[in-house]
Design an enzyme around this catalytic site. Structure first.
Site, PDB file in Angstrom:
ATOM      1  N   PRO A   1       0.805  -1.203  -0.117  1.00 47.73           N
ATOM      2  CA  PRO A   1      -0.090  -0.084  -0.004  1.00 47.73           C
ATOM      3  C   PRO A   1       0.734   1.261  -0.003  1.00 47.73           C
ATOM      4  O   PRO A   1       1.643   1.593   0.953  1.00 47.73           O
ATOM      5  CB  PRO A   1      -0.853  -0.153   1.129  1.00 47.73           C
ATOM      6  CG  PRO A   1      -0.133  -1.252   2.232  1.00 47.73           C
ATOM      7  CD  PRO A   1       0.787  -2.045   1.202  1.00 47.73           C
ATOM      8  N   GLU A   2       0.723   2.138  -1.028  1.00 46.54           N
ATOM      9  CA  GLU A   2       1.314   3.355  -1.310  1.00 46.54           C
ATOM     10  C   GLU A   2       0.186   4.297  -1.061  1.00 46.54           C
ATOM     11  O   GLU A   2      -0.962   4.165  -1.022  1.00 46.54           O
ATOM     12  CB  GLU A   2       2.098   3.430  -2.346  1.00 46.54           C
ATOM     13  CG  GLU A   2       3.161   2.333  -2.276  1.00 46.54           C
ATOM     14  CD  GLU A   2       4.181   2.324  -3.457  1.00 46.54           C
ATOM     15  OE1 GLU A   2       4.597   3.607  -3.981  1.00 46.54           O
ATOM     16  OE2 GLU A   2       4.850   1.044  -3.942  1.00 46.54           O
TER      17      GLU A   2
END
Length: 282
Positions: free
Chosen positions: A2-3
């Site tokens: 997750p960015e």
DNA sequence: AGTGACGCCTGGGAGC
DNA sequence: TGCTCCCAGGCGTCAC
């Protein structure tokens, strides 16, 4: 992993799914998930029970839910964390660590995390940003992001561009995937020294970061496997738009040269050897 | 103060 | 088949 685009997708789902609702029973089944809540799991649960969630907010890759008590339920997904809003009778996930049920008996919030790099905690102060998160810079999609300040700070750094892009105190939201995609778009090698970037080049770099992040947000983020999904359990579609990350040996979408993979900070960097030549050794 | 190395984690896949 | 090793990597902490 997750960015920003993945975390923003989760935030939207949380806003839709839990804002305005009052917390009922809280269960912590893996203490490591609340290790950053120093007073422990019981205190964590006590500070949530009976509180109403006001909204869902994000700074970089951090999420927080401001509560009517003035506290905020704060979280980071780390490498493999998920915040899911699901029916209370749905099967328990193998790596389910925290359950928040709500007083209305509707869908519940679950924190699931295979590698346990992520975690949740309750901190005082949710507006505008919990003090815990104050060191995280704004992200390039934030309307208050200061382009001039970023360009100036970047150029005073004495490191490589990719390291700088990954430094969440300089600019937030980028991780390994979107840093590589930004560099590919900017035709820059990640080891180019920051202090030798011209102001226009630094501005172009920022514009490419902005473009790739907003395109990925529109696609619901990048999902390589079931480890990243939205709060509703839906996979993102941006993987098919990647030009560099994970494409070792495949032809560059600009020039056809095979994408190379290099070791960097004990991980991998992907780039085009022709469009993104390595800087000459100093 | 800025910079960079390290450790935390688990599951999947490669290699033998 | 089953074992070992390696890889994925964000971020807090620490040493220099």
């Amino acid at each position: 992993m997750p960015e920003l685009p993945e975390v923003e997708t989760v935030r939207l789902g949380l806003h839709r799914g839990v804002a305005g609702r009052t917390v009922g029973q809280v269960t912590v089944t893996h203490p490591r998930a609340v290790r950053r809540h120093e007073a422990g799991g019981d205190d964590f649960a006590a500070r949530l029970t009976g509180r109403t969630v006001l909204a869902a907010r994000r700074r970089g890759k951090y999420l927080w839910l401001p509560l009517d008590s003035g506290d905020a339920l704060t979280g980071h997904l780390g490498m493999s964390g998920q915040l899911l809003v699901v029916p209370g009778d749905s099967p328990l996930q193998k790596h389910l660590h925290v359950r928040l049920r709500f007083a209305d008996g509707g869908r519940e919030l679950r924190f699931v995390d295979q590698r346990t790099f992520g975690g949740l905690l309750v901190v005082p102060g949710g507006e505008p940003v919990p003090p815990l998160i104050a060191h995280i810079a704004r992200d390039p999609l934030d309307p208050e992001f200061d382009d001039d300040a970023f360009v100036a700070r970047l150029r005073t750094r004495r490191t490589g561009i990719k390291r700088a892009l990954l430094d969440q105190t300089l600019v937030s939201g980028l991780g390994n995937i979107y840093a590589d995609e930004t560099l590919w778009r900017a035709r820059l090698h990640g080891e180019r020294p920051t202090d030798r970037l011209s102001r226009p080049a630094a501005r172009r770099l920022l514009a490419h970061a902005r473009d790739v992040l907003s395109a990925a947000v529109e696609q619901g983020g990048t999902s390589f496997d079931a480890l990243y999904v939205s709060a509703e359990g839906v996979s993102g579609l941006f993987e098919q738009s990647l030009n560099a990350y994970g494409r070792e040996g495949e032809p560059c979408n600009r020039c056809g040269a095979p994408i190379r993979r290099e070791s960097f900070m004990n991980r991998s960097s992907f780039s085009c050897p022709r469009c993104q030549p390595r800087p000459r050794a100093v």
